[in-house]
Design a protein around this motif. Structure first.
Motif, PDB file in Angstrom:
ATOM      1  N   PRO A   1       7.052 -33.878  11.237  1.00 39.26           N
ATOM      2  CA  PRO A   1       5.828 -34.739  10.570  1.00 39.26           C
ATOM      3  C   PRO A   1       5.102 -34.042   9.649  1.00 39.26           C
ATOM      4  CG  PRO A   1       6.026 -34.871  13.003  1.00 39.26           C
ATOM      5  CD  PRO A   1       7.166 -33.965  12.610  1.00 39.26           C
ATOM      6  N   SER A   2       5.096 -32.415   9.799  1.00 34.02           N
ATOM      7  CA  SER A   2       4.130 -31.701   8.830  1.00 34.02           C
ATOM      8  C   SER A   2       4.529 -31.780   7.366  1.00 34.02           C
ATOM      9  CB  SER A   2       4.068 -30.209   9.205  1.00 34.02           C
ATOM     10  OG  SER A   2       5.307 -29.723   9.417  1.00 34.02           O
ATOM     11  N   VAL A   3       5.739 -31.978   7.145  1.00 36.70           N
ATOM     12  CA  VAL A   3       6.553 -31.798   5.772  1.00 36.70           C
ATOM     13  C   VAL A   3       6.754 -33.255   4.952  1.00 36.70           C
ATOM     14  CG1 VAL A   3       7.194 -29.642   5.978  1.00 36.70           C
ATOM     15  CG2 VAL A   3       8.703 -31.325   6.444  1.00 36.70           C
ATOM     16  N   ALA A   4       6.799 -34.489   6.192  1.00 32.56           N
ATOM     17  CA  ALA A   4       7.261 -35.911   5.946  1.00 32.56           C
ATOM     18  C   ALA A   4       6.751 -36.320   4.655  1.00 32.56           C
ATOM     19  CB  ALA A   4       7.403 -36.623   7.022  1.00 32.56           C
ATOM     20  N   THR A   5       5.421 -36.268   4.708  1.00 36.88           N
ATOM     21  CA  THR A   5       4.761 -37.110   3.321  1.00 36.88           C
ATOM     22  C   THR A   5       5.053 -36.374   2.177  1.00 36.88           C
ATOM     23  OG1 THR A   5       2.769 -35.935   3.994  1.00 36.88           O
ATOM     24  CG2 THR A   5       2.996 -37.859   5.013  1.00 36.88           C
ATOM     25  N   THR A   6       5.243 -35.008   2.078  1.00 32.24           N
ATOM     26  CA  THR A   6       5.488 -34.180   0.977  1.00 32.24           C
ATOM     27  C   THR A   6       6.888 -34.617   0.313  1.00 32.24           C
ATOM     28  OG1 THR A   6       4.040 -32.546   1.832  1.00 32.24           O
ATOM     29  CG2 THR A   6       5.567 -31.872   0.162  1.00 32.24           C
ATOM     30  N   ASN A   7       7.704 -34.407   1.245  1.00 28.92           N
ATOM     31  CA  ASN A   7       9.175 -34.912   1.051  1.00 28.92           C
ATOM     32  C   ASN A   7       9.367 -36.314   0.454  1.00 28.92           C
ATOM     33  OD1 ASN A   7      10.423 -32.435   1.919  1.00 28.92           O
ATOM     34  ND2 ASN A   7      10.713 -33.243   3.696  1.00 28.92           N
ATOM     35  N   ILE A   8       8.618 -37.181   1.018  1.00 27.55           N
ATOM     36  CA  ILE A   8       8.626 -38.633   0.534  1.00 27.55           C
ATOM     37  C   ILE A   8       8.132 -38.854  -0.871  1.00 27.55           C
ATOM     38  CG2 ILE A   8       7.908 -41.070   1.140  1.00 27.55           C
ATOM     39  CD1 ILE A   8       7.767 -40.273   4.165  1.00 27.55           C
ATOM     40  N   LYS A   9       6.890 -38.118  -0.930  1.00 30.31           N
ATOM     41  CA  LYS A   9       6.385 -38.328  -2.346  1.00 30.31           C
ATOM     42  C   LYS A   9       7.082 -37.711  -3.340  1.00 30.31           C
ATOM     43  CE  LYS A   9       1.567 -38.828  -0.676  1.00 30.31           C
ATOM     44  NZ  LYS A   9      -0.004 -38.141  -0.740  1.00 30.31           N
ATOM     45  N   LYS A  10       7.692 -36.690  -3.193  1.00 29.80           N
ATOM     46  CA  LYS A  10       8.449 -35.827  -4.365  1.00 29.80           C
ATOM     47  C   LYS A  10       9.675 -36.978  -4.409  1.00 29.80           C
ATOM     48  CE  LYS A  10       7.636 -31.024  -3.368  1.00 29.80           C
ATOM     49  NZ  LYS A  10       8.400 -29.654  -2.937  1.00 29.80           N
ATOM     50  N   ALA A  11      10.279 -37.434  -3.485  1.00 34.12           N
ATOM     51  CA  ALA A  11      11.284 -38.373  -3.897  1.00 34.12           C
ATOM     52  C   ALA A  11      10.791 -39.550  -4.842  1.00 34.12           C
ATOM     53  CB  ALA A  11      12.287 -38.817  -2.611  1.00 34.12           C
ATOM     54  N   LEU A  12       9.605 -40.202  -4.443  1.00 34.46           N
ATOM     55  CA  LEU A  12       9.053 -41.224  -5.075  1.00 34.46           C
ATOM     56  C   LEU A  12       8.747 -40.935  -6.284  1.00 34.46           C
ATOM     57  CD1 LEU A  12       6.906 -42.690  -2.124  1.00 34.46           C
ATOM     58  CD2 LEU A  12       9.171 -43.703  -3.158  1.00 34.46           C
ATOM     59  N   ASP A  13       7.962 -39.535  -6.603  1.00 33.25           N
ATOM     60  CA  ASP A  13       7.774 -38.931  -7.994  1.00 33.25           C
ATOM     61  C   ASP A  13       9.065 -39.097  -8.965  1.00 33.25           C
ATOM     62  OD1 ASP A  13       5.285 -38.644  -7.362  1.00 33.25           O
ATOM     63  OD2 ASP A  13       5.469 -36.473  -6.711  1.00 33.25           O
ATOM     64  N   ALA A  14      10.332 -38.799  -8.205  1.00 32.13           N
ATOM     65  CA  ALA A  14      11.440 -38.459  -9.059  1.00 32.13           C
ATOM     66  C   ALA A  14      12.360 -40.027  -9.316  1.00 32.13           C
ATOM     67  CB  ALA A  14      12.569 -37.844  -8.469  1.00 32.13           C
ATOM     68  N   GLY A  15      11.580 -41.135  -8.838  1.00 31.21           N
ATOM     69  CA  GLY A  15      12.123 -42.323  -8.847  1.00 31.21           C
ATOM     70  C   GLY A  15      13.202 -42.666  -7.986  1.00 31.21           C
ATOM     71  N   VAL A  16      13.234 -41.795  -6.870  1.00 25.54           N
ATOM     72  CA  VAL A  16      14.523 -41.998  -5.716  1.00 25.54           C
ATOM     73  C   VAL A  16      13.999 -42.959  -4.424  1.00 25.54           C
ATOM     74  CG1 VAL A  16      16.008 -40.918  -4.347  1.00 25.54           C
ATOM     75  CG2 VAL A  16      15.695 -40.028  -6.576  1.00 25.54           C
TER      76      VAL A  16
END
Length: 233
Positions: free
Chosen positions: A51-66
């Protein structure tokens, strides 16, 4: 298909094995300690982190268009923020509290049963969920989904892990070594009880569902659920 794994615990390793068996490749493995990584080689990201890193991981992928598939639970107070972020990025996101085909069918049974039971006030509702001792959040995301479905159809207002009030659904969350996941919904009256139950025998069903969802979502845009993937409900 080239997959980025966000989280490389037991689920991540199960997903890797199934993905490779289905002729996909793993191009990125992000652990809880990983800070610098990029998605340049990835077609899709599958998030089973913490939970503590999920939102960061998701946003980084979305930033990359993935496109992102997420099965991490315990972070859902930020769910609407992620949906808004995904829309702003014109991205692709799918969250499921459980990727198992059987559990998603179980969700449909739960919805139908709660609708049938809504007119019978002599029955009270309770739930039990059992998971392995490594699961950090309680109740499980699957249990919360089940409870929310019941709340939509009945006079219940919320769920609780504590002693339930008349308008609350009691959820008994247990952690037992080696249990992949069991969920049971019971309606009790003075004269009888009605129960539905799903028991997972391994993590394979969850991992397979996540890979199938990734295959399905790869070239799509928007916000999706497992109901879209499985064309049910």
């Amino acid at each position: 298909m080239k997959i980025a794994l966000l989280g490389y615990g037991r689920m991540g390793k199960s997903i890797e094995a199934i993905a490779v068996d289905r002729s996909h490749s793993i191009v990125l493995k992000v652990t809880d300690e990983t800070s610098n990584y990029d998605f340049s080689d990835a077609d899709v990201a599958i998030d089973f982190s913490i939970p503590s890193v999920a939102t960061t991981n998701i946003k980084k992928a979305l930033d990359a268009g993935v496109p992102v598939i997420s099965g991490t639970t315990g972070w859902l107070e930020h769910y609407n923020d992620i949906i808004d972020y995904c829309k702003a990025k014109d991205g692709t996101f799918l969250y499921a509290s459980n990727f198992s085909l059987g559990v998603n069918l179980f969700f449909e049974l739960n919805k139908k049963l709660s609708e049938l039971m809504s007119g019978f006030s002599e029955y009270t509702t309770e739930m039990e969920e059992i998971h392995h001792t490594q699961k950090l959040d309680a109740p499980s995301g699957t249990a919360i989904t089940l409870a929310e479905q019941i709340i939509k159809s009945t006079n219940y207002k919320t769920w609780t892990l504590n002693d339930a009030k008349p308008n609350e659904i009691q959820i008994d969350a247990k952690r037992i070594e080696g249990v992949p996941g069991t969920h049971e919904v019971t309606y009790n009256s003075k004269i009888d009880s009605i129960s539905i139950k799903h028991t997972a025998h391994s993590r394979q069903g969850f991992a397979m569902g996540a890979v199938i969802a990734a295959e399905w979502i790869k070239d799509k845009k928007g916000i999706f659920s497992m109901k879209d993937v499985l064309n049910i409900g």
